[in-house]
Design a protein around this motif. Structure first.
Motif, mmCIF file in Angstrom:
data_model
loop_
_atom_site.group_PDB
_atom_site.id
_atom_site.type_symbol
_atom_site.label_atom_id
_atom_site.label_comp_id
_atom_site.label_asym_id
_atom_site.label_seq_id
_atom_site.Cartn_x
_atom_site.Cartn_y
_atom_site.Cartn_z
ATOM 1 N N MET A 51 0.792 -1.220 0.000
ATOM 2 C CA MET A 51 0.000 0.000 0.000
ATOM 3 C C MET A 51 0.834 1.284 0.000
ATOM 4 N N PRO A 52 1.824 1.451 0.883
ATOM 5 C CA PRO A 52 2.573 2.722 0.873
ATOM 6 C C PRO A 52 3.206 3.038 -0.474
ATOM 7 N N MET A 53 3.806 2.043 -1.116
ATOM 8 C CA MET A 53 4.444 2.295 -2.404
ATOM 9 C C MET A 53 3.406 2.530 -3.499
ATOM 10 N N TRP A 54 2.283 1.829 -3.428
ATOM 11 C CA TRP A 54 1.233 2.025 -4.416
ATOM 12 C C TRP A 54 0.670 3.446 -4.333
ATOM 13 N N LEU A 55 0.442 3.929 -3.106
ATOM 14 C CA LEU A 55 -0.081 5.284 -2.950
ATOM 15 C C LEU A 55 0.935 6.322 -3.413
ATOM 16 N N ARG A 56 2.204 6.083 -3.132
ATOM 17 C CA ARG A 56 3.230 7.005 -3.625
ATOM 18 C C ARG A 56 3.226 7.026 -5.148
ATOM 19 N N ASP A 66 -9.676 8.376 3.504
ATOM 20 C CA ASP A 66 -8.605 9.356 3.635
ATOM 21 C C ASP A 66 -7.309 8.616 3.951
ATOM 22 N N HIS A 67 -6.192 9.148 3.479
ATOM 23 C CA HIS A 67 -4.899 8.515 3.727
ATOM 24 C C HIS A 67 -4.038 9.421 4.600
ATOM 25 N N LEU A 68 -3.371 8.810 5.578
ATOM 26 C CA LEU A 68 -2.436 9.521 6.444
ATOM 27 C C LEU A 68 -1.019 9.201 5.998
ATOM 28 N N PHE A 69 -0.200 10.233 5.918
ATOM 29 C CA PHE A 69 1.182 10.087 5.489
ATOM 30 C C PHE A 69 2.110 10.718 6.510
ATOM 31 N N TRP A 70 3.327 10.204 6.575
ATOM 32 C CA TRP A 70 4.403 10.953 7.197
ATOM 33 C C TRP A 70 5.031 11.847 6.144
ATOM 34 N N ASP A 71 5.331 13.070 6.505
ATOM 35 C CA ASP A 71 6.253 13.899 5.740
ATOM 36 C C ASP A 71 7.629 13.561 6.294
ATOM 37 N N THR A 72 8.398 12.798 5.543
ATOM 38 C CA THR A 72 9.629 12.190 6.069
ATOM 39 C C THR A 72 10.841 13.109 5.957
ATOM 40 N N ARG A 73 10.601 14.387 6.056
ATOM 41 C CA ARG A 73 11.730 15.335 6.076
ATOM 42 C C ARG A 73 11.960 15.805 7.514
ATOM 43 N N PRO A 74 13.205 15.845 7.967
ATOM 44 C CA PRO A 74 14.426 15.320 7.345
ATOM 45 C C PRO A 74 14.475 13.792 7.453
ATOM 46 N N ASP A 77 8.923 12.132 -0.589
ATOM 47 C CA ASP A 77 9.082 12.438 0.833
ATOM 48 C C ASP A 77 7.870 12.015 1.657
ATOM 49 N N LEU A 78 6.840 11.490 1.008
ATOM 50 C CA LEU A 78 5.631 11.076 1.706
ATOM 51 C C LEU A 78 5.595 9.553 1.826
ATOM 52 N N PHE A 79 5.225 9.076 3.014
ATOM 53 C CA PHE A 79 5.123 7.633 3.229
ATOM 54 C C PHE A 79 3.812 7.361 3.949
ATOM 55 N N ALA A 80 2.923 6.607 3.297
ATOM 56 C CA ALA A 80 1.600 6.341 3.857
ATOM 57 C C ALA A 80 1.696 5.476 5.102
ATOM 58 N N GLN A 120 0.637 6.540 -7.023
ATOM 59 C CA GLN A 120 -0.528 7.312 -7.434
ATOM 60 C C GLN A 120 -0.236 8.809 -7.396
ATOM 61 N N LEU A 121 0.492 9.260 -6.395
ATOM 62 C CA LEU A 121 0.861 10.676 -6.320
ATOM 63 C C LEU A 121 1.774 11.059 -7.475
ATOM 64 N N ASP A 122 2.691 10.176 -7.809
ATOM 65 C CA ASP A 122 3.620 10.454 -8.905
ATOM 66 C C ASP A 122 2.906 10.555 -10.243
ATOM 67 N N GLU A 123 1.759 9.876 -10.366
ATOM 68 C CA GLU A 123 1.059 9.842 -11.642
ATOM 69 C C GLU A 123 0.179 11.064 -11.879
ATOM 70 N N ILE A 124 -0.006 11.915 -10.869
ATOM 71 C CA ILE A 124 -0.815 13.115 -11.067
ATOM 72 C C ILE A 124 -0.067 14.054 -12.003
ATOM 73 N N PRO A 125 -0.649 14.442 -13.141
ATOM 74 C CA PRO A 125 0.042 15.364 -14.043
ATOM 75 C C PRO A 125 0.415 16.656 -13.335
ATOM 76 N N SER A 126 1.600 17.180 -13.637
ATOM 77 C CA SER A 126 2.073 18.383 -12.948
ATOM 78 C C SER A 126 1.103 19.542 -13.107
ATOM 79 N N ALA A 127 0.451 19.642 -14.260
ATOM 80 C CA ALA A 127 -0.491 20.748 -14.480
ATOM 81 C C ALA A 127 -1.726 20.624 -13.606
ATOM 82 N N ALA A 128 -1.996 19.418 -13.135
ATOM 83 C CA ALA A 128 -3.199 19.197 -12.326
ATOM 84 C C ALA A 128 -2.917 19.272 -10.842
#
Length: 234
Positions: free
Chosen positions: A72-77, A110-118, A99-102, A79-87
């Motif tokens: 699931m975490p990699m699949w959701l990532r 709804d999906h909860l993610f860590w913002d893994t920075r740093p 930097d996001l990990f579900a 999905q985020l990568d597939e969103i066209p930049s214009a959208a």
């Protein structure tokens, strides 16, 4: 009082919790260290739902739907990568998808993610919540345990969480599965299998909404019924 102490006071953990994962192995498998508060949270509660709504992913969970080390975490990532930049602009994630990990999901999908920075300081990771992958984001500047304390305590309101989330009180419901149920074909599962689960659930007397994520308890019941004896409800 720590955030975990505050959460225990708000929402008592179950009396019996499965043994904590081997965190060294888990972190090696993920290729990253995990926040200390999250590991303490898993040890205290195990897998289940807060207020019948919010589930945190956990390593080696009995269902791959909520397995932190599963697909699931990699699949959701992806999905985020597939969103066209214009959208992206109206609902841009708070950081790059890399930097996001579900690490959690709700009854509404709804999906909860860590913002893994740093990346090298997991105890500084914060929380981001997406109503859907292609929808606005809510960010929380704190740990996932602090997020739970504030959401369950009513001091933080995620706009798309149900207004009546706390109406029946705050409680934690442990997962009912006790043996692993592997699930494959993730990209097609999200549409086809969810429909099949809804049809099966209604035919077997379960009540569930027409839209949103199928609740964990119903997923588990469906998986147990279709696992050929590999999983049994408690």
């Amino acid at each position: 009082m720590t955030d975990l102490d505050a959460l225990r006071a708000q929402c008592p953990p179950p009396a019996v919790v499965p043994p904590a994962p081997d965190w060294i192995r888990v972190e090696g498998e993920l290729g990253m260290r995990l926040p200390r508060d999250y590991k303490e949270l898993v040890a205290a509660y195990g897998l289940g739902e807060f207020c019948g709504f919010l589930t945190l992913y956990q390593p080696g969970a009995l269902s791959e739907w909520v397995d932190l080390t599963g697909p699931m975490p990699m699949w959701l990532r992806g999905q985020l990568d597939e969103i066209p930049s214009a959208a992206r602009r109206p609902w841009s994630p708070p950081c790059n998808a890399a930097d996001l990990f579900a690490m959690g999901v709700t009854g509404n999908g709804d999906h909860l993610f860590w913002d893994t920075r740093p990346h090298d300081a997991p105890d500084q990771w914060t929380v981001a919540v997406a109503e859907r992958v292609r929808a606005p984001w809510f960010t929380y500047n704190g740990t996932v345990t602090a997020f739970l304390v504030d959401v369950l305590g009513g001091t933080t309101r995620v706009p798309w969480f149900p207004p009546g989330l706390l109406d029946d009180g705050v409680a934690f419901t442990p997962s009912r599965l006790r043996s692993r149920v592997p699930v494959t074909g993730l990209t097609t599962r999200s549409s086809i299998s969810t429909r099949a689960i809804r049809d099966w659930a209604r035919a077997n007397g379960f009540e569930l909404p027409d839209r949103g994520r199928v609740p964990l308890a119903i997923r588990e019941a469906w998986e147990a019924a279709h696992a050929g004896g590999s999983a049994d409800p408690v």
